[in-house]
Design a protein around this motif. Sequence first.
Motif, PDB file in Angstrom:
ATOM      1  N   MET A 168       0.846  -1.189   0.000  1.00  0.00           N
ATOM      2  CA  MET A 168       0.000   0.000   0.000  1.00  0.00           C
ATOM      3  C   MET A 168       0.883   1.241   0.000  1.00  0.00           C
ATOM      4  SD  MET A 168      -3.167   0.854   0.033  1.00  0.00           S
ATOM      5  CE  MET A 168      -3.310   2.511  -0.577  1.00  0.00           C
ATOM      6  N   PRO A 169       1.002   1.930  -1.143  1.00  0.00           N
ATOM      7  CA  PRO A 169       1.817   3.138  -1.205  1.00  0.00           C
ATOM      8  C   PRO A 169       1.105   4.338  -0.588  1.00  0.00           C
ATOM      9  CG  PRO A 169       0.862   2.687  -3.344  1.00  0.00           C
ATOM     10  CD  PRO A 169       0.448   1.570  -2.436  1.00  0.00           C
ATOM     11  N   GLY A 170       1.866   5.354  -0.277  1.00  0.00           N
ATOM     12  CA  GLY A 170       1.309   6.551   0.346  1.00  0.00           C
ATOM     13  C   GLY A 170       0.960   7.634  -0.654  1.00  0.00           C
ATOM     14  N   GLY A 171       0.458   8.719  -0.115  1.00  0.00           N
ATOM     15  CA  GLY A 171       0.092   9.895  -0.890  1.00  0.00           C
ATOM     16  C   GLY A 171      -0.109  11.059   0.058  1.00  0.00           C
ATOM     17  N   ASP A 172      -0.380  12.216  -0.484  1.00  0.00           N
ATOM     18  CA  ASP A 172      -0.560  13.408   0.347  1.00  0.00           C
ATOM     19  C   ASP A 172      -1.954  13.510   0.961  1.00  0.00           C
ATOM     20  OD1 ASP A 172       2.026  14.267  -0.181  1.00  0.00           O
ATOM     21  OD2 ASP A 172       1.403  15.390  -1.959  1.00  0.00           O
ATOM     22  N   LEU A 173      -2.900  12.734   0.456  1.00  0.00           N
ATOM     23  CA  LEU A 173      -4.297  12.871   0.874  1.00  0.00           C
ATOM     24  C   LEU A 173      -4.584  12.363   2.281  1.00  0.00           C
ATOM     25  CD1 LEU A 173      -5.943  11.626  -2.436  1.00  0.00           C
ATOM     26  CD2 LEU A 173      -5.683  13.992  -1.656  1.00  0.00           C
ATOM     27  N   TYR A 174      -3.925  11.283   2.657  1.00  0.00           N
ATOM     28  CA  TYR A 174      -4.259  10.626   3.917  1.00  0.00           C
ATOM     29  C   TYR A 174      -3.117  10.809   4.890  1.00  0.00           C
ATOM     30  CZ  TYR A 174      -7.184   8.728   0.298  1.00  0.00           C
ATOM     31  OH  TYR A 174      -8.010   8.609  -0.782  1.00  0.00           O
ATOM     32  N   PRO A 175      -3.404  11.195   6.108  1.00  0.00           N
ATOM     33  CA  PRO A 175      -4.650  11.126   6.840  1.00  0.00           C
ATOM     34  C   PRO A 175      -5.462  12.418   6.863  1.00  0.00           C
ATOM     35  CG  PRO A 175      -2.901  11.542   8.397  1.00  0.00           C
ATOM     36  CD  PRO A 175      -2.277  11.485   7.016  1.00  0.00           C
ATOM     37  N   ARG A 176      -5.136  13.377   6.004  1.00  0.00           N
ATOM     38  CA  ARG A 176      -5.841  14.667   6.055  1.00  0.00           C
ATOM     39  C   ARG A 176      -7.295  14.580   5.622  1.00  0.00           C
ATOM     40  NH1 ARG A 176      -3.159  18.682   2.563  1.00  0.00           N
ATOM     41  NH2 ARG A 176      -2.777  16.892   1.249  1.00  0.00           N
ATOM     42  N   THR A 177      -7.647  13.598   4.795  1.00  0.00           N
ATOM     43  CA  THR A 177      -9.026  13.434   4.339  1.00  0.00           C
ATOM     44  C   THR A 177      -9.470  12.005   4.598  1.00  0.00           C
ATOM     45  OG1 THR A 177      -8.338  12.817   2.104  1.00  0.00           O
ATOM     46  CG2 THR A 177      -8.727  15.154   2.504  1.00  0.00           C
ATOM     47  N   PRO A 178     -10.767  11.780   4.695  1.00  0.00           N
ATOM     48  CA  PRO A 178     -11.251  10.409   4.890  1.00  0.00           C
ATOM     49  C   PRO A 178     -10.910   9.533   3.680  1.00  0.00           C
ATOM     50  CG  PRO A 178     -12.983  12.016   5.356  1.00  0.00           C
ATOM     51  CD  PRO A 178     -11.846  12.766   4.731  1.00  0.00           C
ATOM     52  N   LEU A 204     -11.755   2.433  -1.652  1.00  0.00           N
ATOM     53  CA  LEU A 204     -10.348   2.181  -1.347  1.00  0.00           C
ATOM     54  C   LEU A 204     -10.215   1.379  -0.053  1.00  0.00           C
ATOM     55  CD1 LEU A 204      -7.423   2.537  -2.165  1.00  0.00           C
ATOM     56  CD2 LEU A 204      -7.443   4.788  -1.061  1.00  0.00           C
ATOM     57  N   VAL A 205     -11.052   1.661   0.926  1.00  0.00           N
ATOM     58  CA  VAL A 205     -11.053   0.890   2.181  1.00  0.00           C
ATOM     59  C   VAL A 205     -11.377  -0.570   1.887  1.00  0.00           C
ATOM     60  CG1 VAL A 205     -12.267   0.531   4.373  1.00  0.00           C
ATOM     61  CG2 VAL A 205     -11.603   2.836   3.680  1.00  0.00           C
ATOM     62  N   GLU A 206     -12.402  -0.812   1.095  1.00  0.00           N
ATOM     63  CA  GLU A 206     -12.812  -2.185   0.776  1.00  0.00           C
ATOM     64  C   GLU A 206     -11.738  -2.913  -0.029  1.00  0.00           C
ATOM     65  OE1 GLU A 206     -16.649  -1.657  -1.037  1.00  0.00           O
ATOM     66  OE2 GLU A 206     -17.600  -1.240   0.896  1.00  0.00           O
ATOM     67  N   ALA A 207     -11.135  -2.222  -0.995  1.00  0.00           N
ATOM     68  CA  ALA A 207     -10.073  -2.840  -1.788  1.00  0.00           C
ATOM     69  C   ALA A 207      -8.877  -3.188  -0.906  1.00  0.00           C
ATOM     70  CB  ALA A 207      -9.661  -1.906  -2.918  1.00  0.00           C
ATOM     71  N   THR A 208      -8.542  -2.284  -0.003  1.00  0.00           N
ATOM     72  CA  THR A 208      -7.415  -2.499   0.900  1.00  0.00           C
ATOM     73  C   THR A 208      -7.668  -3.676   1.828  1.00  0.00           C
ATOM     74  OG1 THR A 208      -6.867  -0.147   0.835  1.00  0.00           O
ATOM     75  CG2 THR A 208      -5.971  -1.416   2.675  1.00  0.00           C
ATOM     76  N   SER A 209      -8.826  -3.710   2.449  1.00  0.00           N
ATOM     77  CA  SER A 209      -9.108  -4.796   3.393  1.00  0.00           C
ATOM     78  C   SER A 209      -9.213  -6.142   2.678  1.00  0.00           C
ATOM     79  CB  SER A 209     -10.363  -4.500   4.219  1.00  0.00           C
ATOM     80  OG  SER A 209     -11.497  -4.408   3.382  1.00  0.00           O
ATOM     81  N   GLY A 210      -9.767  -6.141   1.472  1.00  0.00           N
ATOM     82  CA  GLY A 210      -9.866  -7.382   0.713  1.00  0.00           C
ATOM     83  C   GLY A 210      -8.495  -7.930   0.339  1.00  0.00           C
ATOM     84  N   LEU A 211      -7.619  -7.075  -0.166  1.00  0.00           N
ATOM     85  CA  LEU A 211      -6.273  -7.525  -0.526  1.00  0.00           C
ATOM     86  C   LEU A 211      -5.483  -7.949   0.710  1.00  0.00           C
ATOM     87  CD1 LEU A 211      -5.223  -4.962  -3.282  1.00  0.00           C
ATOM     88  CD2 LEU A 211      -5.373  -7.444  -3.542  1.00  0.00           C
ATOM     89  N   ALA A 212      -5.594  -7.191   1.775  1.00  0.00           N
ATOM     90  CA  ALA A 212      -4.856  -7.518   2.999  1.00  0.00           C
ATOM     91  C   ALA A 212      -5.267  -8.896   3.534  1.00  0.00           C
ATOM     92  CB  ALA A 212      -5.076  -6.449   4.057  1.00  0.00           C
ATOM     93  N   ALA A 213      -6.548  -9.201   3.470  1.00  0.00           N
ATOM     94  CA  ALA A 213      -7.040 -10.480   3.983  1.00  0.00           C
ATOM     95  C   ALA A 213      -6.570 -11.659   3.131  1.00  0.00           C
ATOM     96  CB  ALA A 213      -8.566 -10.462   4.046  1.00  0.00           C
ATOM     97  N   ARG A 214      -6.297 -11.419   1.855  1.00  0.00           N
ATOM     98  CA  ARG A 214      -5.941 -12.502   0.932  1.00  0.00           C
ATOM     99  C   ARG A 214      -4.449 -12.612   0.657  1.00  0.00           C
ATOM    100  NH1 ARG A 214      -7.511 -11.593  -4.057  1.00  0.00           N
ATOM    101  NH2 ARG A 214      -8.110  -9.413  -3.866  1.00  0.00           N
ATOM    102  N   SER A 215      -3.641 -11.756   1.261  1.00  0.00           N
ATOM    103  CA  SER A 215      -2.215 -11.710   0.951  1.00  0.00           C
ATOM    104  C   SER A 215      -1.387 -12.453   1.986  1.00  0.00           C
ATOM    105  CB  SER A 215      -1.743 -10.258   0.883  1.00  0.00           C
ATOM    106  OG  SER A 215      -2.409  -9.587  -0.153  1.00  0.00           O
ATOM    107  N   GLY A 216      -0.263 -12.985   1.518  1.00  0.00           N
ATOM    108  CA  GLY A 216       0.659 -13.656   2.429  1.00  0.00           C
ATOM    109  C   GLY A 216       1.368 -12.682   3.351  1.00  0.00           C
ATOM    110  N   ARG A 217       1.653 -11.495   2.838  1.00  0.00           N
ATOM    111  CA  ARG A 217       2.260 -10.454   3.661  1.00  0.00           C
ATOM    112  C   ARG A 217       1.749  -9.099   3.182  1.00  0.00           C
ATOM    113  NH1 ARG A 217       8.496 -11.398   1.736  1.00  0.00           N
ATOM    114  NH2 ARG A 217       8.138 -10.941  -0.456  1.00  0.00           N
ATOM    115  N   VAL A 218       1.726  -8.156   4.103  1.00  0.00           N
ATOM    116  CA  VAL A 218       1.182  -6.821   3.835  1.00  0.00           C
ATOM    117  C   VAL A 218       2.209  -5.794   4.299  1.00  0.00           C
ATOM    118  CG1 VAL A 218      -0.686  -5.198   4.373  1.00  0.00           C
ATOM    119  CG2 VAL A 218      -1.171  -7.650   4.183  1.00  0.00           C
TER     120      VAL A 218
END
Length: 114
Positions: free
Chosen positions: A75-85, A90-104
């Motif tokens: 999961m790469p960073g950006g300037d948007l977070y944590p300043r904006t929700p 993106l939350v759903e995509a992140t949680s889905g990939l994290a749950a299915r990955s060998g390492r995060v």
Amino acid sequence: MSPGAHRVAILVYDGVKLLDVAGPAEVFGEANLLGADYRIVLVSATGADVASSVGMRMAVDGSASAEPDPGTFLMPGGDLYPRTPVPRDLVEATSGLAARSGRVASVCSGAFVL
């Protein structure tokens, strides 16, 4: 890609830091030159291409939900977070990939999305 390749899925989004994507991709690419077998794929929440923080367009290989279970999810960073929700898709995509990955792992402010 060889059958034993280790898949590295990098989740990109509008506003992602280009360096946070390119830097780790280069590291895995260099490891491949030394005999490793990494397959790097860029995915987005919806499968649509994205614009980086400097406006450069990034073509993706598909959507996060369509990505086969990756060995590594980055999961790469950006300037948007944590300043904006973080948007729901993106939350759903992140949680889905994290749950299915060998390492995060995250780069910089990508930790706020994780």
